[in-house]
Design a protein around this motif. Structure first.
Motif, mmCIF file in Angstrom:
data_model
loop_
_atom_site.group_PDB
_atom_site.id
_atom_site.type_symbol
_atom_site.label_atom_id
_atom_site.label_comp_id
_atom_site.label_asym_id
_atom_site.label_seq_id
_atom_site.Cartn_x
_atom_site.Cartn_y
_atom_site.Cartn_z
ATOM 1 N N GLU A 249 0.828 -1.223 0.000
ATOM 2 C CA GLU A 249 0.000 0.000 0.000
ATOM 3 C C GLU A 249 0.857 1.265 0.000
ATOM 4 O O GLU A 249 0.386 2.330 -0.394
ATOM 5 C CB GLU A 249 -0.919 0.010 1.240
ATOM 6 N N LEU A 250 2.115 1.128 0.455
ATOM 7 C CA LEU A 250 2.974 2.311 0.556
ATOM 8 C C LEU A 250 3.877 2.483 -0.654
ATOM 9 O O LEU A 250 4.528 3.517 -0.800
ATOM 10 C CB LEU A 250 3.837 2.230 1.826
ATOM 11 N N THR A 251 3.920 1.459 -1.509
ATOM 12 C CA THR A 251 4.843 1.556 -2.635
ATOM 13 C C THR A 251 4.147 1.542 -3.991
ATOM 14 O O THR A 251 4.749 1.882 -4.997
ATOM 15 C CB THR A 251 5.850 0.384 -2.602
ATOM 16 N N GLY A 252 2.898 1.127 -4.034
ATOM 17 C CA GLY A 252 2.239 1.023 -5.342
ATOM 18 C C GLY A 252 0.765 1.306 -5.239
ATOM 19 O O GLY A 252 0.243 1.598 -4.159
ATOM 20 N N THR A 253 0.090 1.201 -6.369
ATOM 21 C CA THR A 253 -1.317 1.586 -6.392
ATOM 22 C C THR A 253 -2.231 0.430 -6.838
ATOM 23 O O THR A 253 -3.339 0.663 -7.311
ATOM 24 C CB THR A 253 -1.512 2.813 -7.314
ATOM 25 N N SER A 254 -1.713 -0.809 -6.687
ATOM 26 C CA SER A 254 -2.595 -1.954 -6.994
ATOM 27 C C SER A 254 -3.113 -2.529 -5.690
ATOM 28 O O SER A 254 -2.396 -2.576 -4.683
ATOM 29 C CB SER A 254 -1.833 -3.078 -7.696
ATOM 30 N N MET A 255 -4.351 -3.002 -5.739
ATOM 31 C CA MET A 255 -4.972 -3.512 -4.515
ATOM 32 C C MET A 255 -4.247 -4.766 -4.013
ATOM 33 O O MET A 255 -4.090 -5.726 -4.760
ATOM 34 C CB MET A 255 -6.441 -3.857 -4.788
ATOM 35 N N PRO A 256 -3.787 -4.739 -2.751
ATOM 36 C CA PRO A 256 -3.106 -5.932 -2.224
ATOM 37 C C PRO A 256 -4.077 -7.095 -2.037
ATOM 38 O O PRO A 256 -5.278 -6.869 -1.861
ATOM 39 C CB PRO A 256 -2.571 -5.480 -0.859
ATOM 40 N N ASN A 257 -3.545 -8.318 -2.030
ATOM 41 C CA ASN A 257 -4.391 -9.488 -1.747
ATOM 42 C C ASN A 257 -4.999 -9.347 -0.366
ATOM 43 O O ASN A 257 -4.358 -8.834 0.549
ATOM 44 C CB ASN A 257 -3.546 -10.771 -1.744
ATOM 45 N N GLY A 258 -6.232 -9.807 -0.237
ATOM 46 C CA GLY A 258 -6.872 -9.829 1.085
ATOM 47 C C GLY A 258 -7.258 -8.451 1.587
ATOM 48 O O GLY A 258 -7.442 -8.245 2.786
ATOM 49 N N TYR A 259 -7.382 -7.467 0.690
ATOM 50 C CA TYR A 259 -7.707 -6.084 1.111
ATOM 51 C C TYR A 259 -9.169 -5.947 1.536
ATOM 52 O O TYR A 259 -9.478 -5.310 2.533
ATOM 53 C CB TYR A 259 -7.408 -5.163 -0.085
ATOM 54 N N PHE A 260 -10.058 -6.562 0.746
ATOM 55 C CA PHE A 260 -11.484 -6.297 0.937
ATOM 56 C C PHE A 260 -12.064 -7.271 1.982
ATOM 57 O O PHE A 260 -12.714 -8.254 1.657
ATOM 58 C CB PHE A 260 -12.221 -6.408 -0.409
ATOM 59 N N LYS A 261 -11.793 -6.923 3.233
ATOM 60 C CA LYS A 261 -12.125 -7.836 4.332
ATOM 61 C C LYS A 261 -13.120 -7.215 5.292
ATOM 62 O O LYS A 261 -13.082 -6.000 5.545
ATOM 63 C CB LYS A 261 -10.847 -8.120 5.121
ATOM 64 N N GLY A 262 -13.965 -8.053 5.851
ATOM 65 C CA GLY A 262 -14.933 -7.587 6.847
ATOM 66 C C GLY A 262 -14.323 -7.529 8.237
ATOM 67 O O GLY A 262 -13.133 -7.789 8.421
ATOM 68 N N MET A 263 -15.156 -7.207 9.208
ATOM 69 C CA MET A 263 -14.669 -7.075 10.586
ATOM 70 C C MET A 263 -14.814 -8.400 11.331
ATOM 71 O O MET A 263 -15.813 -9.103 11.158
ATOM 72 C CB MET A 263 -15.454 -5.970 11.303
ATOM 73 N N SER A 264 -13.821 -8.715 12.140
ATOM 74 C CA SER A 264 -13.865 -9.970 12.907
ATOM 75 C C SER A 264 -14.575 -9.762 14.247
ATOM 76 O O SER A 264 -14.753 -8.625 14.691
ATOM 77 C CB SER A 264 -12.437 -10.448 13.167
ATOM 78 N N LEU A 265 -14.917 -10.886 14.887
ATOM 79 C CA LEU A 265 -15.577 -10.807 16.205
ATOM 80 C C LEU A 265 -14.668 -10.176 17.247
ATOM 81 O O LEU A 265 -15.123 -9.444 18.115
ATOM 82 C CB LEU A 265 -15.965 -12.218 16.668
ATOM 83 N N VAL A 266 -13.357 -10.458 17.121
ATOM 84 C CA VAL A 266 -12.375 -9.874 18.064
ATOM 85 C C VAL A 266 -12.524 -8.349 18.065
ATOM 86 O O VAL A 266 -12.535 -7.699 19.118
ATOM 87 C CB VAL A 266 -10.935 -10.190 17.572
ATOM 88 N N GLN A 267 -12.620 -7.794 16.859
ATOM 89 C CA GLN A 267 -12.719 -6.328 16.743
ATOM 90 C C GLN A 267 -14.050 -5.825 17.318
ATOM 91 O O GLN A 267 -14.091 -4.804 17.989
ATOM 92 C CB GLN A 267 -12.583 -5.913 15.266
ATOM 93 N N CYS A 268 -15.135 -6.541 16.994
ATOM 94 C CA CYS A 268 -16.445 -6.095 17.489
ATOM 95 C C CYS A 268 -16.479 -6.092 19.016
ATOM 96 O O CYS A 268 -16.955 -5.142 19.636
ATOM 97 C CB CYS A 268 -17.557 -7.006 16.971
ATOM 98 N N ARG A 269 -15.921 -7.155 19.617
ATOM 99 C CA ARG A 269 -15.925 -7.231 21.092
ATOM 100 C C ARG A 269 -15.149 -6.064 21.678
ATOM 101 O O ARG A 269 -15.575 -5.426 22.631
ATOM 102 C CB ARG A 269 -15.271 -8.538 21.557
ATOM 103 N N LYS A 270 -13.992 -5.778 21.072
ATOM 104 C CA LYS A 270 -13.151 -4.676 21.577
ATOM 105 C C LYS A 270 -13.883 -3.344 21.391
ATOM 106 O O LYS A 270 -13.837 -2.463 22.257
ATOM 107 C CB LYS A 270 -11.815 -4.685 20.819
ATOM 108 N N GLY A 271 -14.575 -3.220 20.252
ATOM 109 C CA GLY A 271 -15.302 -1.980 19.958
ATOM 110 C C GLY A 271 -16.415 -1.726 20.968
ATOM 111 O O GLY A 271 -16.589 -0.604 21.450
ATOM 112 N N ILE A 272 -17.151 -2.777 21.301
ATOM 113 C CA ILE A 272 -18.270 -2.634 22.255
ATOM 114 C C ILE A 272 -17.734 -2.109 23.584
ATOM 115 O O ILE A 272 -18.300 -1.201 24.196
ATOM 116 C CB ILE A 272 -18.987 -4.005 22.439
#
Ligand code: PLP
Length: 381
Positions: A233-256
């Motif tokens: 992401e810092l060196t080029g302008t092509s979409m990296p693999n695995g970019y379009f990802k949703g949110m995990s449960l770990v993140q939701c729990r931390k967010g709550i």
């Protein structure tokens, strides 16, 4: 109710909107990409954005095939003025990004009115501004859509993470179609992020901060932990693999959990920011313009210094964690900005601010920071 839905509902309740206006993502930038796609933006289209932002913002535009069109910032508010945006509009303009810089918004309603009159979408970049208000209205509710970040140092944290708010109902259906193609975070993603969240919660105390920071920087450089951005992401302008990802449960729990203490943290930040503001005024230094103070959510307080590298070095020696965000017009890229189509010679304010800005932390006791500023006040602009 699932953990994701509980988190979406908590976010919606905080902002006073409907749960179905909210989508969750692995990072804020993914939300931007999703909404650009939902707006049908692609090759031949132009998207207006500030020439002082994070490189992942033009990246999301470029991944759709559209062209980023940069506008210089106003050096006082660090945001773009309506008149500069108006000059950049062409028949190809499809969207305007309105960025909250360090929590500060400026002329948002004017920009939205201008865009509406021309049939152009508006997207607020509220990555720094969740919970803040502009002229009495929550950041992110004034335009067609807004994306937010809940990465480590943002208003509240889910480790890394982001969300999108849709205010324009017409975008709901196309967005649902796009969201249906999101990848789920892998086991490794979830494990690494959980470990980092655990380490930040239990190991990152005052006395371990500097040692852990050094380790974290080293490990991120090697690509062994989840940094804010991948090397691609810092060196080029092509979409990296695995970019379009949703949110995990770990993140939701931390967010709550994090969301529960946000109001208290925001109050602390605001009180501390006002103390710093008074100090800067008293010493005749550059500060946030007075009329904008009331509306400033104050994630960090921007400070301009003569020689940033020397100033940061002194602060590290004094064990004061000053932030070096936006050390480049497309933070944190220090090499040529040509791949992102930015000719910085055309944007002198963005260049100047990115050469001189540091940001001051607003949590905790400020007395050591103010002593430090007293000591080095000749270096502050
Ligand atoms: C102005 C701005 N926009 C967008 C982003 C991207 O947010 P995220 O890291 O959640 O993708 C950042 C990241 O810090 C940012 O500073």
């Amino acid at each position: 109710m699932s953990i994701q839905d509980t988190y979406r509902t908590d976010l919606a309740d905080f902002l006073g909107i409907n749960t179905d206006q909210i989508s969750l993502y692995w990072k804020g930038r993914v939300g931007l990409y999703a909404v650009l796609k939902a707006m049908g933006i692609g090759p031949g289209d132009e998207v207006i954005l500030p020439a002082f932002t994070c490189v992942v913002v033009p990246n999301a535009i470029l991944y759709t095939g559209a062209t980023p069109v940069y506008v210089d910032i106003d050096p006082n508010s660090l945001c773009c003025e309506t008149k500069s945006i108006e000059k950049a509009i062409t028949p190809h303009t499809k969207a305007i990004l309105i960025q909250n810089m360090l929590g500060l918004s400026y002329e948002v309603h004017d920009i939205v009115s201008l865009a509406k009159a021309r049939g152009i979408y508006t997207i607020e970049d509220c990555t720094h501004g969740f919970g803040g208000k502009y002229q009495g209205q929550f950041n992110g509710l004034m335009s067609d859509a807004a994306f937010f970040s809940s990465q480590w140092n943002k208003p509240f944290s889910t480790g890394i993470g982001g969300m999108l708010v849709i205010n324009n109902q017409a975008l709901h259906e196309p967005l649902q179609k796009i969201n249906a193609t999101l990848e789920a975070p892998s086991f490794k993603d979830r494990l690494v992020l959980s470990t980092l969240i655990w380490a930040r919660t239990y190991l990152l105390k005052g006395f371990t901060y500097w040692t852990l920071l050094r380790w974290y920087r080293w490990l991120s450089k090697k690509g062994w932990v989840i940094g804010s951005s991948s090397a691609d992401e810092l060196t080029g302008t092509s979409m990296p693999n695995g970019y379009f990802k949703g949110m995990s449960l770990v993140q939701c729990r931390k967010g709550i959990k994090s969301l529960k203490s946000l109001k208290k943290t925001m109050l602390l930040r605001k009180n501390n920011a006002l103390k710093l503001h008074e100090w800067l005024l008293k010493h005749h230094k550059t500060c946030v313009p007075q009329p904008l103070i009331e509306d400033h959510a104050f994630l960090k307080y921007p400070l301009l210094v003569n020689d940033r590298a020397a100033f940061i070095e002194k602060s590290e020696k004094a064990r004061l964690p000053l932030g070096d965000w936006f050390i480049s017009p497309l933070h944190p890229v220090k090499s040529s900005l040509v791949p992102w189509g930015l000719n910085i010679d055309q944007h002198p304010h963005a260049r100047y601010i990115s050469q001189h800005i540091v940001n001051l932390p607003l949590e905790g006791d400020l007395s050591r920071l103010i002593n430090f500023l007293e000591l080095y006040q000749n270096e502050i602009l």
